[in-house]
Design an enzyme around this catalytic site. Structure first.
Site, PDB file in Angstrom:
ATOM      1  N   GLU A 161      40.950  50.230  39.259  1.00 53.90           N
ATOM      2  CA  GLU A 161      41.271  50.337  40.691  1.00 53.90           C
ATOM      3  C   GLU A 161      40.256  51.285  41.309  1.00 53.90           C
ATOM      4  OE1 GLU A 161      43.425  48.641  42.408  1.00 53.90           O
ATOM      5  OE2 GLU A 161      44.274  47.559  40.707  1.00 53.90           O
ATOM      6  N   CYS A 195      41.692  55.527  49.312  1.00 54.52           N
ATOM      7  CA  CYS A 195      40.732  54.501  48.883  1.00 54.52           C
ATOM      8  C   CYS A 195      40.719  53.280  49.779  1.00 54.52           C
ATOM      9  CB  CYS A 195      40.991  54.099  47.428  1.00 54.52           C
ATOM     10  SG  CYS A 195      42.660  53.513  47.136  1.00 54.52           S
TER      11      CYS A 195
END
Length: 420
Positions: A161, A195
């Site tokens: 991720e 993010c």
């Protein structure tokens, strides 16, 4: 407590989303874990064909510092649900959270199956030399490559991720103040250390002129005349990160904000204009409360700009015209997409969350987390009898046998295949 994160943001992003993941898993686990029976051909009509959900074994979960509870516990919930043993490594950057997790988790989880490892870079490098059955990593693409290289030595599957520069296109037809609020919220939430935050805005020069006062108004609405005094605005996690983000302020021209305080690791909500694609801030993920605006002539040029770069974790598009939002969706590639808002697609356990290309590998949230940590084992259980049916496939072979086997095994085409 490690980042001066406002309690509202901590409750929403760290606690509520973890609880949602947990409850979604508890509500559905008995269904998810069942054998999944599949279609059979004529040869196997009397047999049992199914997918068994097996655990991988021992899983390593490496979490980052920006959401130190959420990004550790959400994958942990799925790994446990799928029946794995887990070594969880919280980030060493957020010391208080690391200590809390290390002390609290062993009180609730079986110590024979689950362990928390507190480690820095050197110890983590040693940890990665061990053979794991699965590795789940959240962090930067640069470290993701190191993780994948270490995993390759043992042929260990990974979920990565990662991050990236998430573009946000704002068309000329939109409700400007609504756009400003939604973009400002997504960019400055957790002081920009997210993010999936919108990393830069793409819009026309005309829209930039409308957007700047609207963003200024939104920032004042959210954080008051001096955001440094606002209990709703966070801080940069560490000195090294502060200096890196501060240096990015030299790109372009500061249209609003720009104030910094190293002692508090405070960087004001900032908007930059007059940028070049070659500026430092356009070459790395910002991970701070700075919003650059890059001007483009139209949606075509915006799409071209997005597609000339690495595929991001999220693409955002704002327009009152659905066809414009759909155009950006159809002609770009990204981990996720959100039209007319920011961040909110991540809150749904029903949507897969993950990157593509440079922004990651694999997906999770809800059932996708359970599936990520489960090996889908294809199983066929046949009868010991009925050997006469099997004789057709045994030597000596003949054209007659082949004809019968083909007729009994082949998948029939149902009709013409029409695309669009």
């Amino acid at each position: 407590m490690d980042m001066g994160k406002p309690s509202f943001e901590a409750e929403f992003s760290e606690i509520l989303l973890c609880k949602n993941e947990l409850h979604e898993t508890l509500n559905n686990l008995s269904h998810w874990m069942k054998d999944e029976h599949v279609d059979k051909n004529l040869v196997t009509k009397l047999d049992s064909a199914f997918i068994r959900k097996d655990p991988y074994g021992v899983v390593l979960i490496i979490a980052p510092w920006n959401y130190p509870i959420h990004l550790l516990l959400v994958p942990l919930i799925g790994a446990i649900a799928a029946g794995n043993c887990v070594i969880a490594k919280p980030s060493e950057m957020t010391k208080n959270t690391e200590r809390l997790v290390a002390e609290a988790l062993p009180k609730y989880l079986d110590k024979d199956c689950f362990a928390v490892v507190t480690a820095g870079v050197e110890e983590t490098t040693q940890l990665l030399e061990n053979k794991f059955d699965f590795i789940f990593f959240t962090g930067s693409p640069a470290v993701g490559k190191i993780i994948m290289t270490a995993a390759a030595k043992h042929l260990t599957p990974v979920t990565l991720e990662l991050g990236g520069k998430n573009p946000c296109y704002v068309s000329d037809t939109c409700e400007v103040q609504n756009v400003a609020r939604r973009v400002a919220w997504g960019r400055f939430f957790n002081a920009g250390q997210t993010c999936v935050a919108p990393d830069y805005v793409l819009c026309s020069l005309e829209m930039q002129e409308k957007l700047l006062p609207a963003l200024s108004k939104a920032i004042t609405e959210f954080y008051g005349p001096n955001p440094q005094e606002s209990p709703s605005f966070g801080r940069i996690v560490g000195d090294k990160q502060f200096r890196r983000v501060q240096a990015l302020l030299r790109s372009g021209r500061v249209a609003m904000g720009g104030q910094t305080d190293e002692r508090e690791r405070y960087i004001a909500p900032t908007v930059l204009v007059d940028l070049q694609p070659s500026d430092p801030i356009m070459k790395e993920e910002i991970f701070g409360p700075i919003l650059p605006i890059v001007t483009v002539a139209n949606v075509e040029e915006a799409i071209e700009f997005i597609n000339s770069r690495e595929r991001p974790l999220a693409v955002y598009a704002f327009s009152s015209e659905d066809k414009v939002v759909n155009q950006v969706l159809e002609r770009t590639s990204s981990g996720g997409f959100c039209g007319n808002d920011t961040l909110m697609h991540v809150t749904l356990t029903s949507l897969p969350f993950g990157g593509i290309g440079n922004s990651g590998l694999g997906k999770y949230h809800g059932k996708f987390t359970f599936d990520t940590f489960s090996h889908q084992r294809g199983c066929l259980h046949r009868s010991m009898g009925l050997e006469a049916l099997n004789a057709l496939r045994y030597p000596p072979y003949s054209h007659q046998k082949l004809g019968i086997v083909r007729a009994a095994s082949e998948v029939k085409r149902k009709g013409s295949c029409t695309l669009l």
